[in-house]
Design an enzyme around this catalytic site. Structure first.
Site, mmCIF file in Angstrom:
data_model
loop_
_atom_site.group_PDB
_atom_site.id
_atom_site.type_symbol
_atom_site.label_atom_id
_atom_site.label_comp_id
_atom_site.label_asym_id
_atom_site.label_seq_id
_atom_site.Cartn_x
_atom_site.Cartn_y
_atom_site.Cartn_z
ATOM 1 N N GLU A 151 0.843 -1.196 0.000
ATOM 2 C CA GLU A 151 0.000 0.000 0.000
ATOM 3 C C GLU A 151 0.878 1.245 0.000
ATOM 4 O O GLU A 151 1.998 1.237 0.497
ATOM 5 C CB GLU A 151 -0.929 -0.010 1.215
ATOM 6 C CG GLU A 151 -0.256 -0.176 2.572
ATOM 7 C CD GLU A 151 0.253 1.124 3.154
ATOM 8 O OE1 GLU A 151 -0.160 2.186 2.680
ATOM 9 O OE2 GLU A 151 1.084 1.078 4.081
ATOM 10 N N LEU A 153 -0.542 4.518 0.987
ATOM 11 C CA LEU A 153 -1.562 5.425 1.487
ATOM 12 C C LEU A 153 -0.964 6.446 2.442
ATOM 13 O O LEU A 153 -0.264 6.081 3.385
ATOM 14 C CB LEU A 153 -2.667 4.645 2.205
ATOM 15 C CG LEU A 153 -3.322 3.497 1.424
ATOM 16 C CD1 LEU A 153 -4.373 2.821 2.287
ATOM 17 C CD2 LEU A 153 -3.932 4.000 0.126
ATOM 18 N N ASN A 211 9.491 4.405 0.864
ATOM 19 C CA ASN A 211 9.362 5.115 2.130
ATOM 20 C C ASN A 211 10.709 5.623 2.632
ATOM 21 O O ASN A 211 10.810 6.722 3.189
ATOM 22 C CB ASN A 211 8.713 4.217 3.181
ATOM 23 C CG ASN A 211 7.198 4.220 3.078
ATOM 24 O OD1 ASN A 211 6.628 4.927 2.261
ATOM 25 N ND2 ASN A 211 6.549 3.425 3.899
ATOM 26 N N LEU A 253 10.197 18.231 0.796
ATOM 27 C CA LEU A 253 11.295 19.150 1.106
ATOM 28 C C LEU A 253 10.776 20.245 2.039
ATOM 29 O O LEU A 253 10.985 21.434 1.821
ATOM 30 C CB LEU A 253 11.869 19.762 -0.174
ATOM 31 C CG LEU A 253 12.656 18.809 -1.082
ATOM 32 C CD1 LEU A 253 13.118 19.529 -2.339
ATOM 33 C CD2 LEU A 253 13.864 18.218 -0.352
ATOM 34 N N HIS A 254 10.083 19.824 3.090
ATOM 35 C CA HIS A 254 9.512 20.766 4.055
ATOM 36 C C HIS A 254 10.188 20.549 5.414
ATOM 37 O O HIS A 254 10.021 19.495 6.036
ATOM 38 C CB HIS A 254 8.005 20.551 4.177
ATOM 39 C CG HIS A 254 7.286 20.629 2.863
ATOM 40 N ND1 HIS A 254 7.141 21.804 2.178
ATOM 41 C CD2 HIS A 254 6.695 19.676 2.092
ATOM 42 C CE1 HIS A 254 6.490 21.588 1.051
ATOM 43 N NE2 HIS A 254 6.208 20.298 0.968
ATOM 44 N N CYS A 263 4.695 4.653 9.470
ATOM 45 C CA CYS A 263 5.449 4.007 8.393
ATOM 46 C C CYS A 263 6.945 4.316 8.413
ATOM 47 O O CYS A 263 7.764 3.410 8.538
ATOM 48 C CB CYS A 263 4.867 4.409 7.033
ATOM 49 S SG CYS A 263 3.200 3.798 6.740
#
Length: 435
Positions: A151, A153, A211, A253-254, A263
């Site tokens: 997944e 999500l 991830n 990129l924050h 996750c």
């Protein structure tokens, strides 16, 4: 077609509901009888915008149901999805696959005719092989294939992510299973969603690699933010300047207090362990994990420094406790280390979060005062700390904030406000990577 979804946690409930929206008959299974009772009453066990309405409409249409009876759900199903938790195992960081294997055993006992068994849970490379062995050992007569279908999500936008995904990844070497999976995702084929078919092991690795890469981008910009503070640059301009490069992209990129959630922390750690065990260590990922853990612990120090070196006996107002907005998920949230550090330093913490306070009470230290709204945290506080960028916090009245605080001090860990505007209004304003 008919499917059984084993597990009604975040992944299972959203995935099962969205499959029913595709017109497929879905039975969601969970051992927790109370959770199933609540779902029958359309009470969601998680906060996800729009999920309750989607569940209700598909239940009413007769395509979605909930049960504790796994055997009945599996019987006659074309596919059975395993969507149970795979938390980090205590002590070594490996993914805990005990729930996956337990589900596989129960599925094996209930198989009735050819069935595709799909691992939707995030699992290390090779888990599909082990699931196949577990089922084959219990039911050598059974006709089945094991498929990987990870997944992708995002909490807060999970329904859109499922119904209109960037891609669907399916890992199988079986043509028979491939046909079943194509039929399940037929709606997405019609809107030309990229469907990536690959080997089962490759599919399992794609999830972790994706991830981990995103976690790496977050950690990179956080370190660049620290450098910006040291040299007098603006991290937002840096992020925009590099993000416009198509090879890099602007997403993730924050700068902020570090990544958290269900996750990234467990998946980066699990990939590190898998790589080490395979004799191919991932030094970049190891560094990402270490840097992120250290960053979250240092956020309390930022607040203490802003308050003159001590918060003992002082009130600190904290806005936002969940790891991101539009969720009630507190897992590995940066707020956990921040609040624990402030309490340890002698501060009284008043906190507010639109959705996460029930979960926060299970994880944060005793003595935290939970407030009914944003402004209730502020009277007499030495500083206001913004930890999660809920939209509601962007619309706060600066004049009212200033009138309530004991000192006009704001530590903005999500860069919600503009530094010049806040300083023009008389605030001692500290943000991330901006001077």
């Amino acid at each position: 077609m008919r499917i059984a979804m084993i597990g009604t946690g975040y992944v299972g409930l959203v995935s099962g509901t969205c499959f029913s929206e595709f017109g497929i008959d879905v039975v969601c299974v969970d051992k927790d009888a109370r959770k199933i009772e609540l779902l029958h009453d359309n009470v969601m066990p998680i906060f996800e915008p729009g999920l309750d309405e989607l569940v209700a409409s598909n239940v009413e249409a007769g395509r979605l149901s909930f049960t504790t009876d796994l055997k009945a759900a599996v019987k006659g199903a074309d596919a059975v999805f395993i969507a149970v938790g795979t938390p980090s195992r205590r002590g070594d960081g490996h993914a805990d696959l005990s729930f996956v294997f337990a589900a596989a055993e129960e599925i094996a006992d209930a198989l009735d005719g050819y069935t595709v068994i799909v691992t939707k849970s995030t699992v290390p490379v090779g888990t599909g092989d082990e699931v196949e062995k577990v089922i084959r050992a219990r039911r050598p007569d059974a006709e089945f294939d094991v498929v990987s279908n990870p997944e992708f999500l995002r909490e807060g936008s999970a329904i859109n992510d499922f119904l209109r995904p960037d891609r669907v990844v399916i890992g199988t070497e079986s043509e028979r299973a491939r046909k079943v999976m194509k039929q399940l995702y037929r709606v997405l084929y019609l809107i030309e969603t990229p469907i990536v078919f690959t080997s089962r092991r490759t599919s399992e690795l794609i999830k972790y690699a994706g991830n981990t890469f995103l976690a790496t981008k977050i950690t990179f910009i956080n370190e660049i933010a620290d450098l910006c503070e040291a040299v007098g640059a603006d991290v937002h301009d840096v992020a925009r300047g590099i993000g416009l490069d198509g090879r890099i992209g602007k997403k993730f990129l924050h700068p902020g207090p570090g990544y958290g959630g269900s996750c990234f922390p467990k998946d980066t750690l699990a990939l590190v362990r898998t790589a080490r065990d395979s004799g191919a260590p991932l030094r970049i990922v190891e560094t990402v994990v270490a840097v992120n853990d250290e960053r979250k612990k240092k956020m309390a120090e930022r607040v203490v420094t802003a308050c003159g070196g001590s918060v003992a006996g002082k009130i600190i107002a904290v806005l936002g406790l969940t790891f991101k907005p539009n969720t009630d998920d507190m897992r590995d949230s940066p707020a956990i280390d921040l609040v624990a550090g402030l309490v340890a330093a002698g501060a009284t913490v008043r906190a507010f979060d639109p959705e996460g306070m029930d979960e926060a009470k299970k994880l944060l230290p005793d003595g935290v005062v939970y407030c009914d709204d944003s402004y209730a945290t502020m009277p007499g506080a030495e500083a206001l700390v913004i930890v999660t960028e809920w939209n509601a916090f962007r619309a706060l009245d600066p004049s009212r904030i200033k009138s309530l605080l004991a000192a006009p001090r704001v530590i903005d860990l999500r860069n919600v406000y503009e530094p010049a505007e806040m300083r023009d209004q008389g605030f001692d304003y500290r943000s991330i990577g901006r001077v």
